[in-house]
Design a protein around this motif. Structure first.
Motif, PDB file in Angstrom:
ATOM      1  N   GLU A  27       0.824  -1.226   0.000  1.00  0.00           N
ATOM      2  CA  GLU A  27       0.000   0.000   0.000  1.00  0.00           C
ATOM      3  C   GLU A  27       0.855   1.272   0.000  1.00  0.00           C
ATOM      4  O   GLU A  27       1.823   1.365   0.786  1.00  0.00           O
ATOM      5  CB  GLU A  27      -0.919   0.020   1.224  1.00  0.00           C
ATOM      6  CG  GLU A  27      -1.913   1.198   1.241  1.00  0.00           C
ATOM      7  CD  GLU A  27      -3.101   0.901   2.078  1.00  0.00           C
ATOM      8  OE1 GLU A  27      -3.094   1.250   3.276  1.00  0.00           O
ATOM      9  OE2 GLU A  27      -4.049   0.264   1.569  1.00  0.00           O
ATOM     10  N   LYS A  71       0.630   4.663   1.232  1.00  0.00           N
ATOM     11  CA  LYS A  71      -0.159   5.407   2.236  1.00  0.00           C
ATOM     12  C   LYS A  71       0.785   6.389   2.919  1.00  0.00           C
ATOM     13  O   LYS A  71       1.731   5.971   3.587  1.00  0.00           O
ATOM     14  CB  LYS A  71      -0.765   4.428   3.244  1.00  0.00           C
ATOM     15  CG  LYS A  71      -1.419   5.072   4.442  1.00  0.00           C
ATOM     16  CD  LYS A  71      -2.238   4.085   5.262  1.00  0.00           C
ATOM     17  CE  LYS A  71      -1.427   3.174   6.103  1.00  0.00           C
ATOM     18  NZ  LYS A  71      -2.302   2.366   7.038  1.00  0.00           N
ATOM     19  N   GLU A 124     -14.366  -4.998   2.053  1.00  0.00           N
ATOM     20  CA  GLU A 124     -13.731  -5.049   3.372  1.00  0.00           C
ATOM     21  C   GLU A 124     -14.751  -5.248   4.491  1.00  0.00           C
ATOM     22  O   GLU A 124     -15.753  -4.536   4.557  1.00  0.00           O
ATOM     23  CB  GLU A 124     -12.957  -3.766   3.638  1.00  0.00           C
ATOM     24  CG  GLU A 124     -12.348  -3.722   5.035  1.00  0.00           C
ATOM     25  CD  GLU A 124     -11.469  -2.529   5.244  1.00  0.00           C
ATOM     26  OE1 GLU A 124     -10.525  -2.336   4.451  1.00  0.00           O
ATOM     27  OE2 GLU A 124     -11.716  -1.761   6.191  1.00  0.00           O
ATOM     28  N   SER A 177      -3.915  -5.041   7.335  1.00  0.00           N
ATOM     29  CA  SER A 177      -3.495  -4.181   8.448  1.00  0.00           C
ATOM     30  C   SER A 177      -2.710  -4.885   9.541  1.00  0.00           C
ATOM     31  O   SER A 177      -2.945  -6.071   9.821  1.00  0.00           O
ATOM     32  CB  SER A 177      -4.698  -3.473   9.112  1.00  0.00           C
ATOM     33  OG  SER A 177      -5.443  -2.746   8.169  1.00  0.00           O
ATOM     34  N   GLY A 230       0.685  -1.867   4.548  1.00  0.00           N
ATOM     35  CA  GLY A 230       0.996  -0.476   4.238  1.00  0.00           C
ATOM     36  C   GLY A 230       2.136   0.068   5.084  1.00  0.00           C
ATOM     37  O   GLY A 230       3.271   0.192   4.626  1.00  0.00           O
ATOM     38  N   SER A 231       1.833   0.346   6.357  1.00  0.00           N
ATOM     39  CA  SER A 231       2.792   1.067   7.213  1.00  0.00           C
ATOM     40  C   SER A 231       4.198   0.468   7.212  1.00  0.00           C
ATOM     41  O   SER A 231       5.183   1.165   6.983  1.00  0.00           O
ATOM     42  CB  SER A 231       2.273   1.106   8.654  1.00  0.00           C
ATOM     43  OG  SER A 231       0.942   1.555   8.663  1.00  0.00           O
TER      44      SER A 231
HETATM   45  O1  IGP Z   1      -0.705   0.248   7.539  1.00  0.00           O
HETATM   46  P1  IGP Z   1      -1.207  -1.171   7.763  1.00  0.00           P
HETATM   47  O2  IGP Z   1      -1.460  -1.483   9.227  1.00  0.00           O
HETATM   48  O3  IGP Z   1      -0.282  -2.195   7.096  1.00  0.00           O
HETATM   49  O4  IGP Z   1      -2.653  -1.271   7.071  1.00  0.00           O
HETATM   50  C1  IGP Z   1      -2.714  -1.201   5.626  1.00  0.00           C
HETATM   51  C2  IGP Z   1      -4.207  -1.191   5.198  1.00  0.00           C
HETATM   52  O5  IGP Z   1      -4.782  -2.410   5.583  1.00  0.00           O
HETATM   53  C3  IGP Z   1      -4.943  -0.042   5.859  1.00  0.00           C
HETATM   54  O6  IGP Z   1      -4.351   1.173   5.435  1.00  0.00           O
HETATM   55  C4  IGP Z   1      -6.442  -0.032   5.540  1.00  0.00           C
HETATM   56  C5  IGP Z   1      -7.237  -1.143   5.512  1.00  0.00           C
HETATM   57  N1  IGP Z   1      -8.514  -0.758   5.218  1.00  0.00           N
HETATM   58  C6  IGP Z   1      -8.567   0.592   5.037  1.00  0.00           C
HETATM   59  C7  IGP Z   1      -9.641   1.431   4.713  1.00  0.00           C
HETATM   60  C8  IGP Z   1      -9.369   2.794   4.575  1.00  0.00           C
HETATM   61  C9  IGP Z   1      -8.068   3.310   4.769  1.00  0.00           C
HETATM   62  C10 IGP Z   1      -6.998   2.462   5.101  1.00  0.00           C
HETATM   63  C11 IGP Z   1      -7.251   1.101   5.234  1.00  0.00           C
END
Ligand code: IGP
Length: 248
Positions: free
Chosen positions: A51, A53, A160, A212, A234-235
């Motif tokens: 991701e 982000k 989701e 996530s 993402g992070s």
């Molecule tokens: O940064 P992480 O913990 O790896 O998560 C990524 C992604 O799953 C997360 O940004 C996300 C999952 N569903 C969303 C819906 C909206 C915005 C962001 C998200």
């Protein structure tokens, strides 16, 4: 009419209704995220959706060049790229989606709070191959109609969910890719045990994506035991892109 929302979720959805129409003509084919995930699985690798982000309301922030990030993720074997386009709370942008979808040849997912057909028009016009639809912010009728609308562009949505109730809604709506978010969108708390509990209830003919809080290969191997087919990260990759090599 959206479902009853509170806090920042109410604000982010209200903002979604006023996003402008993007006047661009799509100039690239649609890639199948489902086919790409199946192909990477056949190669006995972990399908990682990396991701892009730059920030999140939970306090995360990272400043990376979108082209360099996307190229490194593709070069390292990512199955796809998820691009935040939500502008108010995630510092996302439609520009990042256009730039990244014209940089890589792997599927690109528009990550936003989609509540209107216009946002799906924008995703298609900007070169996205999939969009995120979040059960929590949509009524069941809206979810069903936006899934069909996305499919009219051959964009298969990643639907989701948070828990078993939302799994039932997603399955009833005909979702073919279901993501289970370990993060509660309102409170930002992470619960991987809930993800495992929900993953194992998703039928195996649906592509299952764990979303996530993923930072290690051990977590990926554990989630695979509960049925996860792909992993949205993402992070940890925005902080350290080279980490993807140990996760694939
Ligand atoms: O940064 P992480 O913990 O790896 O998560 C990524 C992604 O799953 C997360 O940004 C996300 C999952 N569903 C969303 C819906 C909206 C915005 C962001 C998200």
């Amino acid at each position: 009419m959206v479902r009853f929302l509170t806090g920042w979720l109410k604000d982010v959805v209200n903002n979604a209704y006023s996003r402008p129409y993007v006047h661009k003509i799509r100039d690239k084919p649609v890639f199948s995220l489902i086919d790409a995930i199946r192909k990477v699985k056949e190669e006995n690798k972990n399908p990682i959706i990396a991701e892009y982000k730059r920030a999140s309301p939970s306090g995360f922030s990272a400043d990376r060049d979108p082209i360099e990030y996307a190229k490194e993720m593709e070069r390292s074997g990512a199955v796809g790229i998820s691009v935040l386009t939500e502008d108010k709370f995630f510092s996302g942008s439609y520009d990042y989606l256009f730039i990244i979808s014209h940089t890589v040849k792997i599927p690109v997912l528009m990550k936003d709070f989609v509540v209107t057909e216009r946002q799906i028009d924008n995703a298609y016009n900007l070169g996205a191959d999939s969009i995120l639809l979040i059960v929590r912010i949509l009524t069941e009728r809206e979810l069903e109609s936006l899934i069909l609308y996305a499919r009219s562009y051959r964009l298969e949505p990643l639907v989701e969910i948070f828990d078993e109730n939302e799994l039932e809604i997603a399955l009833n709506a005909g979702a073919k890719i279901i993501g289970v978010n370990s993060r509660d969108l309102l409170t930002f708390t992470i619960d991987q045990e809930r993800v495992k509990r929900v993953l194992r209830k998703i039928p195996s003919n649906v592509i299952r994506v764990a979303e996530s809080g993923i930072t290690s290969k051990e977590q990926i191997e554990e989630l695979k035991k509960y049925g996860a087919d792909a992993f949205l990260i993402g992070s940890s990759l925005m902080k350290e892109p080279s980490k993807i090599k140990e996760l694939i």
